[in-house]
Motif scaffolding. Structure first.
Motif, mmCIF file in Angstrom:
data_model
loop_
_atom_site.group_PDB
_atom_site.id
_atom_site.type_symbol
_atom_site.label_atom_id
_atom_site.label_comp_id
_atom_site.label_asym_id
_atom_site.label_seq_id
_atom_site.Cartn_x
_atom_site.Cartn_y
_atom_site.Cartn_z
ATOM 1 N N ASP A 77 89.135 -1.549 56.605
ATOM 2 C CA ASP A 77 88.096 -2.004 57.680
ATOM 3 C C ASP A 77 87.773 -0.673 58.206
ATOM 4 O OD1 ASP A 77 90.039 -1.676 59.679
ATOM 5 O OD2 ASP A 77 90.058 -3.946 60.074
ATOM 6 N N LYS A 78 86.577 -0.994 59.120
ATOM 7 C CA LYS A 78 86.114 0.371 59.854
ATOM 8 C C LYS A 78 87.072 0.889 60.863
ATOM 9 C CE LYS A 78 81.513 -1.151 59.766
ATOM 10 N NZ LYS A 78 80.253 -1.951 60.655
ATOM 11 N N ASP A 79 88.207 0.056 61.272
ATOM 12 C CA ASP A 79 89.256 0.607 62.365
ATOM 13 C C ASP A 79 90.298 1.348 61.309
ATOM 14 O OD1 ASP A 79 87.889 -0.539 64.240
ATOM 15 O OD2 ASP A 79 89.000 -2.236 64.200
ATOM 16 N N GLY A 80 90.243 1.250 60.047
ATOM 17 C CA GLY A 80 91.302 1.938 59.090
ATOM 18 C C GLY A 80 92.370 1.088 58.715
ATOM 19 N N ASP A 81 92.450 -0.240 59.212
ATOM 20 C CA ASP A 81 93.271 -1.292 59.085
ATOM 21 C C ASP A 81 93.209 -1.715 57.469
ATOM 22 O OD1 ASP A 81 94.359 -1.035 61.531
ATOM 23 O OD2 ASP A 81 92.921 -2.549 62.271
ATOM 24 N N CYS A 82 94.436 -1.823 56.801
ATOM 25 C CA CYS A 82 94.291 -2.411 55.524
ATOM 26 C C CYS A 82 94.719 -4.000 55.407
ATOM 27 C CB CYS A 82 95.542 -1.730 54.492
ATOM 28 S SG CYS A 82 95.427 -2.309 52.750
ATOM 29 N N MET A 83 93.778 -4.725 54.945
ATOM 30 C CA MET A 83 93.591 -6.390 54.960
ATOM 31 C C MET A 83 93.411 -6.764 53.477
ATOM 32 S SD MET A 83 93.074 -6.577 58.312
ATOM 33 C CE MET A 83 92.333 -8.147 58.778
ATOM 34 N N LEU A 84 94.062 -8.084 53.377
ATOM 35 C CA LEU A 84 93.848 -8.557 52.003
ATOM 36 C C LEU A 84 92.415 -9.358 52.047
ATOM 37 C CD1 LEU A 84 96.831 -10.713 51.454
ATOM 38 C CD2 LEU A 84 96.178 -8.780 50.114
ATOM 39 N N VAL A 85 91.572 -9.004 51.001
ATOM 40 C CA VAL A 85 90.406 -9.622 50.556
ATOM 41 C C VAL A 85 90.473 -11.097 50.809
ATOM 42 C CG1 VAL A 85 88.362 -9.865 49.056
ATOM 43 C CG2 VAL A 85 89.328 -7.602 49.684
ATOM 44 N N GLY A 86 89.669 -11.963 51.463
ATOM 45 C CA GLY A 86 89.569 -13.403 51.383
ATOM 46 C C GLY A 86 90.180 -13.938 52.856
ATOM 47 N N ASP A 87 90.667 -12.964 53.515
ATOM 48 C CA ASP A 87 91.502 -13.295 54.766
ATOM 49 C C ASP A 87 90.497 -13.826 56.094
ATOM 50 O OD1 ASP A 87 94.104 -13.130 53.845
ATOM 51 O OD2 ASP A 87 94.527 -11.323 54.867
ATOM 52 N N VAL A 88 89.425 -13.341 55.851
ATOM 53 C CA VAL A 88 88.089 -13.567 56.863
ATOM 54 C C VAL A 88 86.868 -13.975 55.977
ATOM 55 C CG1 VAL A 88 88.925 -11.552 58.520
ATOM 56 C CG2 VAL A 88 87.217 -11.074 56.693
ATOM 57 N N PRO A 89 86.111 -14.716 56.857
ATOM 58 C CA PRO A 89 85.027 -15.443 56.346
ATOM 59 C C PRO A 89 84.044 -14.147 55.785
ATOM 60 C CG PRO A 89 85.297 -16.083 58.363
ATOM 61 C CD PRO A 89 86.369 -15.136 58.279
ATOM 62 N N TRP A 90 83.296 -14.305 54.647
ATOM 63 C CA TRP A 90 82.519 -13.382 53.677
ATOM 64 C C TRP A 90 81.549 -12.678 54.658
ATOM 65 C CZ3 TRP A 90 82.527 -11.172 49.548
ATOM 66 C CH2 TRP A 90 81.307 -10.391 49.044
#
Length: 88
Positions: free
Chosen positions: A57-70
């Motif tokens: 994300d814009k903050d540089g955090d690695c996230m799983l796709v699908g964890d937040v709304p589209w």
């Protein structure tokens, strides 16, 4: 392929959901991840594949796709990554 950087661009706004995005990525790499399961859901998204779809994300955090709304995903994604699923 693990650890290989492949510079490909994907127009996220051409997609309406995580499912169509995952299908496009699978098609880009000739079905390398076999991401479509028997019921039509993406294995890249439900973590049953050898690989998992993540994003930075814009903050540089690695996230799983699908964890937040589209729509939230569209506004925060910086880079997509397909990583080996360490849970398998």
């Amino acid at each position: 392929m693990d650890g290989t950087i492949i510079g490909r661009k994907v127009d996220l706004y051409a997609h309406t959901s995580y499912e169509t995005l995952a299908q496009t990525l699978d098609n880009m790499f000739n079905g390398r991840w076999s991401c479509i399961g028997t019921v039509g859901s993406s294995r890249l998204l439900n973590e049953t594949s050898e690989y998992v779809l993540t994003y930075e994300d814009k903050d540089g955090d690695c996230m799983l796709v699908g964890d937040v709304p589209w729509q939230m995903f569209l506004s925060s994604v910086k880079r997509l990554r397909i990583l080996r699923n360490i849970k398998l």
